[in-house]
Write an enzyme that holds these catalytic residues in place. Structure first.
Site, mmCIF file in Angstrom:
data_model
loop_
_atom_site.group_PDB
_atom_site.id
_atom_site.type_symbol
_atom_site.label_atom_id
_atom_site.label_comp_id
_atom_site.label_asym_id
_atom_site.label_seq_id
_atom_site.Cartn_x
_atom_site.Cartn_y
_atom_site.Cartn_z
ATOM 1 N N SER A 208 120.135 30.971 27.390
ATOM 2 C CA SER A 208 121.297 29.450 27.832
ATOM 3 C C SER A 208 122.021 29.345 26.753
ATOM 4 O O SER A 208 122.762 30.152 25.738
ATOM 5 C CB SER A 208 121.029 28.809 28.683
ATOM 6 O OG SER A 208 121.241 28.025 29.538
ATOM 7 N N ASN A 209 122.512 28.019 27.476
ATOM 8 C CA ASN A 209 123.378 27.186 25.636
ATOM 9 C C ASN A 209 123.079 25.992 25.958
ATOM 10 O O ASN A 209 122.654 25.410 26.934
ATOM 11 C CB ASN A 209 125.337 27.320 25.676
ATOM 12 C CG ASN A 209 125.624 27.314 26.955
ATOM 13 O OD1 ASN A 209 125.987 26.678 27.555
ATOM 14 N ND2 ASN A 209 126.225 28.673 27.671
ATOM 15 N N ARG A 210 124.273 25.149 25.146
ATOM 16 C CA ARG A 210 123.867 23.673 24.483
ATOM 17 C C ARG A 210 124.484 22.906 25.389
ATOM 18 O O ARG A 210 124.369 21.702 25.229
ATOM 19 C CB ARG A 210 124.483 23.254 23.461
ATOM 20 C CG ARG A 210 123.102 23.624 22.593
ATOM 21 C CD ARG A 210 123.231 22.759 20.898
ATOM 22 N NE ARG A 210 123.340 23.970 20.099
ATOM 23 C CZ ARG A 210 121.799 23.921 19.465
ATOM 24 N NH1 ARG A 210 120.894 22.706 19.823
ATOM 25 N NH2 ARG A 210 121.162 24.414 18.555
#
Ligand code: CTP
Length: 398
Positions: A208-210
């Site tokens: 995923s990402n931030r």
């Protein structure tokens, strides 16, 4: 009402005599008033009366035949915080509902960017007629404020509903309308993608990402507050759904594509704010992957570019994108603007402090084919409002 710009539209009804008192009350309340009359209205009240009370020249025709001076309905429509048509005849209401533009007042309505309110005035049978009620419903559904006609004795001698509301109550209604958040997107549908997608590796792990979803949620919330029907296609986030928004929760880029494309079908536009994974594991293990002694390689394949897919089919709809860049910001954003067929793109630079992931503020540059606007650091809600103002400018008038 102090300092508000009101365009007072007067149509050909006997109730036009009350427009003089109405104009005076608006001025006393601190508003600036410009009057537009239909040609028929001049038979009921003189331009001289209205010019004297409003302290502005009256506009009736598209131009002054004496000197060719052009009365711009566009600038009147832009100038007005509220276009108030009082009295509004059955004829004008019907023309507004169908988009007929055969006088300056109607073209001003079609160009009005802010609030519109009407105070109907007519005989009771005309008011009760299905055609009139249907036209009023159409205007209501577009966010036009209808200041209800009252019951009483009518100029025809009949008794019933159709009398224009009294000037005092019209002023109250307009003040209330102006203090509300403008429902300028009533009847419009938008899709917003927000948050981070998650690409499963196995039942336990994902890529995923931030992204926290704050910017996308602020956009969805602002669109809903302006009256739009919003489908918020949301990836991973800890945020609660904004009020009045339909949230569709998704995990992967593929799921986000499916949900966004389905909602885009009957939408007026979409804002692509999600941080979408560009790659996903080629295979997802159905069971938890056990560790071995050596290193591990996960092969990734490309995901679908949701924004680009919507860009291919967008037609006359509005499509807005975001670009998150760490270098060559402007050039990269320009390239995405073109390749994804966005109407405009909102550039975020990772180099700016107080911008991007997790913060409540953002600093963006809005870029379209012809312009480049750098906004100062502001709250994500303010940024959302500025983006949606721009969307409204690009939406075709209805
Ligand atoms: N976007 C999308 N679907 C993807 C990737 C991106 O809808 N699979 C959208 C984003 O929501 C954003 C815009 O495309 O509105 C640009 O996203 P960004 O991550 O900045 O760029 P990418 O196209 O992914 O390119 P790169 O990662 O190479 O910068």
């Amino acid at each position: 009402m102090q300092g508000k710009h009101i365009v007072l539209g007067i149509t050909g009804s006997i109730a036009a005599y009350k427009a003089a008192v109405l104009c005076r009350l608006l001025k006393t309340a601190g508003a600036e008033v410009k009057v537009v009359m239909t040609p028929a209205a001049k038979a009921f009240i003189t331009p001289l009366t209205m010019a004297t009370l409003s302290k502005n020249p009256i506009a009736v025709e598209f131009y002054n035949p004496e000197n060719g001076d052009w009365h711009s309905h566009i600038s009147l429509g832009e100038w007005a915080d509220c276009l108030l048509i009082a009295p509004a005849t059955a004829n004008t209401i019907a023309k507004m509902a169908t988009g007929i533009a055969d006088n300056l007042l109607l073209t001003t309505y079609l160009s009005a960017r802010n609030r519109v309110a009407i105070a109907p005035a007519m005989d009771c049978d005309m008011f009760a007629h299905t055609a009139t009620q249907h036209n009023l419903d159409i205007l209501r559904s577009r966010g036009v404020g209808i200041i209800e006609a009252t019951e009483g004795e009518l100029a025809s001698g009949l008794h019933g509903k159709g009398r224009m509301a009294e000037p005092e109550s019209i002023v109250e209604s307009v003040a209330a309308l102006l203090s509300e958040k403008k429902k300028s997107l009533q009847g419009r549908r938008f899709v917003v993608t927000a948050g981070a997608t998650t690409e499963a590796i196995d039942p336990v792990r994902f890529i995923s990402n931030r992204s926290t979803g704050k910017m996308g949620y602020a956009l969805a919330s602002e669109l809903a507050e302006r009256g739009a029907e919003v489908t918020l296609v949301s990836g991973r986030t800890a945020l609660p759904a904004p009020q009045g928004v339909r949230r569709v929760d998704v995990l992967s880029a593929e799921e986000m594509y499916e949900a966004a494309a389905a909602a885009f079908g009957n939408a007026d536009g979409a804002v692509m704010c999600a941080a979408v994974a560009d790659y996903t594991p080629e295979t997802v293990s159905p069971t938890k992957i056990k560790k071995g002694d050596g290193d591990m390689v996960i092969r990734l394949k490309r995901t679908r570019d949701i924004a680009a897919e919507l860009g291919k089919i967008k037609g006359g709809r509005i499509l807005v994108g975001f670009a998150l860049e760490s270098d060559n910001e402007e050039r990269n954003a320009q390239a995405k603007l073109e390749s994804k067929n966005f109407d405009f793109i909102v550039l975020n630079s990772l180099r700016d402090k107080g911008a991007c992931f997790g913060t409540d503020t953002n600093k963006v540059t809005v870029i379209d084919k012809n312009s480049y606007e750098e906004l100062p650091l502001m709250s994500k809600h303010e940024v959302a409002a500025r983006i949606i103002d721009r969307i409204e400018q690009k939406l075709p008038n209805r």
